[in-house]
Design a protein around this motif. Sequence first.
Motif, PDB file in Angstrom:
ATOM      1  N   GLN A 176      42.405  -4.756 -15.144  1.00 51.97           N
ATOM      2  CA  GLN A 176      41.325  -4.370 -16.102  1.00 51.97           C
ATOM      3  C   GLN A 176      41.279  -5.337 -17.248  1.00 51.97           C
ATOM      4  OE1 GLN A 176      39.552  -1.118 -16.118  1.00 51.97           O
ATOM      5  NE2 GLN A 176      40.449  -1.347 -14.276  1.00 51.97           N
ATOM      6  N   GLN A 233      36.535 -16.317 -13.027  1.00 54.16           N
ATOM      7  CA  GLN A 233      36.473 -16.645 -11.679  1.00 54.16           C
ATOM      8  C   GLN A 233      36.662 -18.039 -11.197  1.00 54.16           C
ATOM      9  OE1 GLN A 233      32.861 -14.815 -10.092  1.00 54.16           O
ATOM     10  NE2 GLN A 233      33.153 -12.896 -10.832  1.00 54.16           N
ATOM     11  N   TYR A 242      31.705  -9.350 -22.452  1.00 51.95           N
ATOM     12  CA  TYR A 242      32.663 -10.438 -22.331  1.00 51.95           C
ATOM     13  C   TYR A 242      31.780 -11.538 -21.641  1.00 51.95           C
ATOM     14  CZ  TYR A 242      35.937  -6.656 -22.234  1.00 51.95           C
ATOM     15  OH  TYR A 242      36.900  -5.562 -22.815  1.00 51.95           O
ATOM     16  N   LEU A 294      22.976 -18.512 -10.371  1.00 52.40           N
ATOM     17  CA  LEU A 294      23.767 -17.835  -9.453  1.00 52.40           C
ATOM     18  C   LEU A 294      23.434 -16.588  -9.151  1.00 52.40           C
ATOM     19  CD1 LEU A 294      25.355 -20.652 -10.137  1.00 52.40           C
ATOM     20  CD2 LEU A 294      27.504 -19.309  -9.022  1.00 52.40           C
ATOM     21  N   VAL A 334      40.049  -9.516 -18.715  1.00 48.68           N
ATOM     22  CA  VAL A 334      38.980 -10.193 -18.422  1.00 48.68           C
ATOM     23  C   VAL A 334      39.333 -11.560 -18.007  1.00 48.68           C
ATOM     24  CG1 VAL A 334      37.012 -11.113 -19.896  1.00 48.68           C
ATOM     25  CG2 VAL A 334      37.977  -9.077 -20.551  1.00 48.68           C
ATOM     26  N   PHE A 346      24.937 -14.572 -14.127  1.00 51.79           N
ATOM     27  CA  PHE A 346      24.840 -15.717 -14.585  1.00 51.79           C
ATOM     28  C   PHE A 346      23.258 -15.837 -15.105  1.00 51.79           C
ATOM     29  CE2 PHE A 346      28.618 -17.983 -13.676  1.00 51.79           C
ATOM     30  CZ  PHE A 346      29.292 -17.088 -12.513  1.00 51.79           C
ATOM     31  N   ARG A 396      29.754  -9.974 -18.678  1.00 52.46           N
ATOM     32  CA  ARG A 396      29.912  -8.689 -17.838  1.00 52.46           C
ATOM     33  C   ARG A 396      30.320  -7.932 -18.829  1.00 52.46           C
ATOM     34  NH1 ARG A 396      36.393  -7.969 -16.509  1.00 52.46           N
ATOM     35  NH2 ARG A 396      35.489  -5.885 -17.177  1.00 52.46           N
ATOM     36  N   GLY A 449      34.855  -2.617 -16.625  1.00 58.14           N
ATOM     37  CA  GLY A 449      36.122  -2.702 -15.791  1.00 58.14           C
ATOM     38  C   GLY A 449      35.731  -3.478 -14.359  1.00 58.14           C
ATOM     39  N   PHE A 450      34.558  -3.474 -14.217  1.00 59.17           N
ATOM     40  CA  PHE A 450      34.108  -4.181 -12.845  1.00 59.17           C
ATOM     41  C   PHE A 450      34.177  -5.814 -13.123  1.00 59.17           C
ATOM     42  CE2 PHE A 450      33.571  -0.832 -10.439  1.00 59.17           C
ATOM     43  CZ  PHE A 450      33.231   0.204 -11.190  1.00 59.17           C
ATOM     44  N   GLN A 451      34.616  -6.462 -12.431  1.00 64.90           N
ATOM     45  CA  GLN A 451      34.639  -8.003 -12.847  1.00 64.90           C
ATOM     46  C   GLN A 451      33.667  -8.785 -12.271  1.00 64.90           C
ATOM     47  OE1 GLN A 451      37.348  -9.344 -14.014  1.00 64.90           O
ATOM     48  NE2 GLN A 451      39.008  -7.518 -13.957  1.00 64.90           N
ATOM     49  N   LYS A 452      32.717  -8.277 -11.784  1.00 69.47           N
ATOM     50  CA  LYS A 452      31.436  -9.109 -11.483  1.00 69.47           C
ATOM     51  C   LYS A 452      30.674  -9.645 -12.608  1.00 69.47           C
ATOM     52  CE  LYS A 452      28.509  -4.957 -10.093  1.00 69.47           C
ATOM     53  NZ  LYS A 452      27.198  -5.313 -10.873  1.00 69.47           N
ATOM     54  N   LEU A 453      30.205 -10.870 -12.471  1.00 69.79           N
ATOM     55  CA  LEU A 453      29.389 -11.779 -13.647  1.00 69.79           C
ATOM     56  C   LEU A 453      27.830 -11.564 -13.157  1.00 69.79           C
ATOM     57  CD1 LEU A 453      31.947 -14.421 -14.192  1.00 69.79           C
ATOM     58  CD2 LEU A 453      31.683 -12.560 -15.465  1.00 69.79           C
ATOM     59  N   ILE A 494      36.519 -12.790 -25.494  1.00 72.81           N
ATOM     60  CA  ILE A 494      36.851 -11.297 -25.034  1.00 72.81           C
ATOM     61  C   ILE A 494      36.787 -10.247 -26.194  1.00 72.81           C
ATOM     62  CG2 ILE A 494      38.554  -9.619 -24.145  1.00 72.81           C
ATOM     63  CD1 ILE A 494      39.924 -12.166 -22.726  1.00 72.81           C
ATOM     64  N   TYR A 534      28.351 -15.827  -4.081  1.00 71.01           N
ATOM     65  CA  TYR A 534      26.853 -16.210  -4.470  1.00 71.01           C
ATOM     66  C   TYR A 534      26.012 -17.225  -4.019  1.00 71.01           C
ATOM     67  CZ  TYR A 534      29.263 -14.610  -8.708  1.00 71.01           C
ATOM     68  OH  TYR A 534      30.283 -13.905  -9.499  1.00 71.01           O
ATOM     69  N   TYR A 582      36.832  -5.822  -3.868  1.00 72.03           N
ATOM     70  CA  TYR A 582      37.947  -5.847  -4.844  1.00 72.03           C
ATOM     71  C   TYR A 582      39.202  -5.524  -4.181  1.00 72.03           C
ATOM     72  CZ  TYR A 582      34.506  -5.173  -8.615  1.00 72.03           C
ATOM     73  OH  TYR A 582      33.556  -5.409  -9.478  1.00 72.03           O
ATOM     74  N   LEU A 609      24.452 -12.809  -7.327  1.00 68.62           N
ATOM     75  CA  LEU A 609      25.743 -12.261  -6.443  1.00 68.62           C
ATOM     76  C   LEU A 609      25.000 -11.737  -5.010  1.00 68.62           C
ATOM     77  CD1 LEU A 609      28.589 -11.701  -6.578  1.00 68.62           C
ATOM     78  CD2 LEU A 609      27.927  -9.323  -7.703  1.00 68.62           C
ATOM     79  N   PHE A 620      33.895 -13.007  -4.311  1.00 67.86           N
ATOM     80  CA  PHE A 620      32.659 -13.020  -4.667  1.00 67.86           C
ATOM     81  C   PHE A 620      31.962 -13.810  -3.663  1.00 67.86           C
ATOM     82  CE2 PHE A 620      33.278 -10.208  -8.291  1.00 67.86           C
ATOM     83  CZ  PHE A 620      34.583 -10.841  -8.722  1.00 67.86           C
ATOM     84  N   PHE A 668      31.144 -15.933 -20.684  1.00 69.49           N
ATOM     85  CA  PHE A 668      31.635 -17.006 -20.341  1.00 69.49           C
ATOM     86  C   PHE A 668      30.767 -18.378 -20.230  1.00 69.49           C
ATOM     87  CE2 PHE A 668      35.298 -14.934 -17.975  1.00 69.49           C
ATOM     88  CZ  PHE A 668      34.776 -13.354 -17.928  1.00 69.49           C
TER      89      PHE A 668
END
Lengths: 114, 114
Positions: free
Chosen positions: A98, A103, B32, A43, A100, B104, B94, B98-102, B51, A35, A50, A45, A33, B34
């Motif tokens: 899949q 980063q 999810y 931050l 969690v 903030f 997020r 299933g997509f990992q992007k956050l 989680i 940012y 992926y 994106l 990623f 963080f």
Amino acid sequence: DAEITQSPRHKITETGRQVTLACHQTWNHNNMFWYRQDLGHGLRLIHYSYGVHDTNKGEVSDGYSVSRSNTEDLPLTLESAASSQTSVYFCASSRPGQGVYEQYFGPGTRLTVT
Amino acid sequence: AQSVAQPEDQVNVAEGNPLTVKCTYSVSGNPYLFWYVQYPNRGLQFLLKYITGDNLVKGSYGFEAEFNKSQTSFHLKKPSALVSDSALYFCAVRDDTGFQKLVFGTGTRLLVSP
């Protein structure tokens, strides 16, 4: 130890020039990623990937591009630098799958466009 | 689309006192969540994540966070603050697609006075 590095750490460039910021990780992470960090915005994106040959636009992708030719690297290119792109840029990576996963962030590149 | 709000730009606390840094979120489906910390001129460091399961999550450096689904909050806490805890704290969310992007928040600066 595995790590994520960015270069250069500081860069001054002129408006209109093309600039490439490097990001290299040795975690063997599929997900990477980019940012930008600006006061009052946190931050945001820019682009993400992926896996090899996969790239996706984030919320502030205009004026930026990325390419992913291997697992370790995701360079960020500013096609024609603008003063609005003066910022601190962070690269991050995370495990695939899949689950969690957190980063891991690089140390950042401070870019000034004059 | 998911979003995060950190309502306080800065939190001041005396060393030895408990601290709370607030975060509220908006997301479709299960969240999810963080927390990250950023020291001056450094990248972000992962503190903890939620989680599922126990609403109280314990993380690094004595920090913990409380998940409250009804209030859509995920506040960061520590029972006894240290001067060395002074830093910039970011909450991120997020979704469960299933997509990992956050996404903030804008960050909260914590200042712990001696």
